[in-house]
Design a protein around this motif. Structure first.
Motif, PDB file in Angstrom:
ATOM      1  N   ALA A  53       8.749  23.202 -13.951  1.00 25.56           N
ATOM      2  CA  ALA A  53       7.547  24.011 -14.106  1.00 25.56           C
ATOM      3  C   ALA A  53       6.486  23.663 -13.067  1.00 25.56           C
ATOM      4  O   ALA A  53       5.753  24.529 -12.603  1.00 25.56           O
ATOM      5  N   ARG A  54       6.407  22.408 -12.704  1.00 31.56           N
ATOM      6  CA  ARG A  54       5.412  21.986 -11.711  1.00 31.56           C
ATOM      7  C   ARG A  54       6.023  20.902 -10.820  1.00 31.56           C
ATOM      8  O   ARG A  54       6.992  20.244 -11.213  1.00 31.56           O
ATOM      9  N   PRO A  55       5.474  20.722  -9.642  1.00 28.94           N
ATOM     10  CA  PRO A  55       6.029  19.692  -8.755  1.00 28.94           C
ATOM     11  C   PRO A  55       5.760  18.288  -9.295  1.00 28.94           C
ATOM     12  O   PRO A  55       4.766  18.053  -9.985  1.00 28.94           O
ATOM     13  N   ARG A  56       6.670  17.389  -8.982  1.00 31.78           N
ATOM     14  CA  ARG A  56       6.513  16.001  -9.421  1.00 31.78           C
ATOM     15  C   ARG A  56       5.880  15.182  -8.317  1.00 31.78           C
ATOM     16  O   ARG A  56       5.910  15.558  -7.152  1.00 31.78           O
ATOM     17  N   ASP A 100       0.860  -1.176   0.000  1.00 32.51           N
ATOM     18  CA  ASP A 100       0.000   0.000   0.000  1.00 32.51           C
ATOM     19  C   ASP A 100       0.898   1.229   0.000  1.00 32.51           C
ATOM     20  O   ASP A 100       1.982   1.219   0.598  1.00 32.51           O
ATOM     21  N   SER A 101       0.465   2.299  -0.677  1.00 36.13           N
ATOM     22  CA  SER A 101       1.291   3.502  -0.778  1.00 36.13           C
ATOM     23  C   SER A 101       0.406   4.727  -0.937  1.00 36.13           C
ATOM     24  O   SER A 101      -0.814   4.617  -1.093  1.00 36.13           O
ATOM     25  N   HIS A 102       1.030   5.874  -0.879  1.00 36.10           N
ATOM     26  CA  HIS A 102       0.353   7.127  -1.186  1.00 36.10           C
ATOM     27  C   HIS A 102       1.289   7.980  -2.024  1.00 36.10           C
ATOM     28  O   HIS A 102       2.489   7.725  -2.085  1.00 36.10           O
ATOM     29  N   LYS A 103       0.722   9.005  -2.673  1.00 30.18           N
ATOM     30  CA  LYS A 103       1.519   9.882  -3.536  1.00 30.18           C
ATOM     31  C   LYS A 103       1.874  11.156  -2.772  1.00 30.18           C
ATOM     32  O   LYS A 103       1.068  11.703  -2.035  1.00 30.18           O
ATOM     33  N   GLU A 104       3.106  11.613  -2.996  1.00 32.84           N
ATOM     34  CA  GLU A 104       3.581  12.861  -2.426  1.00 32.84           C
ATOM     35  C   GLU A 104       4.093  13.744  -3.542  1.00 32.84           C
ATOM     36  O   GLU A 104       4.630  13.254  -4.528  1.00 32.84           O
ATOM     37  N   GLU A 105       3.927  15.052  -3.380  1.00 33.39           N
ATOM     38  CA  GLU A 105       4.472  15.989  -4.347  1.00 33.39           C
ATOM     39  C   GLU A 105       5.867  16.391  -3.923  1.00 33.39           C
ATOM     40  O   GLU A 105       6.111  16.686  -2.751  1.00 33.39           O
ATOM     41  N   VAL A 106       6.784  16.382  -4.881  1.00 33.95           N
ATOM     42  CA  VAL A 106       8.171  16.747  -4.624  1.00 33.95           C
ATOM     43  C   VAL A 106       8.493  17.963  -5.476  1.00 33.95           C
ATOM     44  O   VAL A 106       8.348  17.924  -6.699  1.00 33.95           O
ATOM     45  N   ALA A 107       8.900  19.028  -4.823  1.00 31.90           N
ATOM     46  CA  ALA A 107       9.257  20.245  -5.547  1.00 31.90           C
ATOM     47  C   ALA A 107      10.674  20.107  -6.088  1.00 31.90           C
ATOM     48  O   ALA A 107      11.617  19.879  -5.342  1.00 31.90           O
TER      49      ALA A 107
END
Length: 197
Positions: free
Chosen positions: A84-87, A72-79
């Motif tokens: 142009a936009r966070p990954r 099980d996992s979740h998504k995180e935004e990495v700057a």
């Protein structure tokens, strides 16, 4: 009398020879709980997890014939500076292996593209309750301390394909002067007198 071999009692003589040979040898009993057995190198015991390498690609869970791996996992935004936009990246929340179902085929270790799963030679993890054979990512991470280092590369053998590819790329100059230039013709008047396309 055996009809396959022409000699009567040939099987009996062979059987007695094996018995007599075994009788003359001294028997050796391994005192297992008191004396640790000498395991062959790279023997398979339990599967260990290096959680930092896991990218939650789910290949191990999909390829498992027993479906004993639960992820099980979740998504995180990495700057990323300059982007142009966070990954987004997957973060591992749960990685469990149910060793009461596992058949130790090793497919999960083989298909892992990021070297997150390893074979540990430890085999003493029996439990009194079958529910305790479900190992979570922390328990699987503890087995990493028992994973032996990989065998040394044979100096006389062929280099790994990654090394050969890197050597080839280093040998080819990457400057633009070495690349051939393509000359494109200038657009001129069309043959029928119209405008050029």
């Amino acid at each position: 009398m055996s009809e396959r071999s022409g000699i009567p009692g040939e099987g009996l003589v062979k059987g007695l020879a094996v018995t007599l040979r075994t009788m003359t040898r001294r028997s050796t009993t391994q005192q297992y709980p008191d004396v640790a057995p000498e395991l062959p190198p790279r023997s398979r015991g339990v599967i260990a997890l290096l959680a930092e390498n896991c990218t939650v690609c789910m290949l191990c869970a999909r390829e498992c014939p027993d479906w004993c791996i639960y992820i099980d996992s979740h998504k995180e935004e990495v700057a990323v500076p300059g982007a142009a936009r966070p990954r987004q990246r997957n973060v591992l929340d749960k990685f469990d292996i149910d060793f009461s179902l596992c058949m130790y085929c090793g497919i999960c270790v083989e298909v892992c593209p990021f070297d997150a799963l390893y074979w540990s030679p430890e085999f003493e993890y029996a439990e009194y309750d079958i529910k305790d054979l479900l190992h979570d990512k922390d328990h699987l991470g503890e087995w990493m301390a028992t994973v032996p280092p990989p065998p040394a590369h044979d100096r006389n053998g062929e280099p790994a394909k990654e090394e050969a590819t890197a050597a080839r790329k280093a040998a080819v100059p990457s400057s633009s002067a070495a690349r051939p230039t393509v000359v494109r013709p200038e657009p001129g008047p069309a043959p029928d007198g119209g405008t050029p396309a």
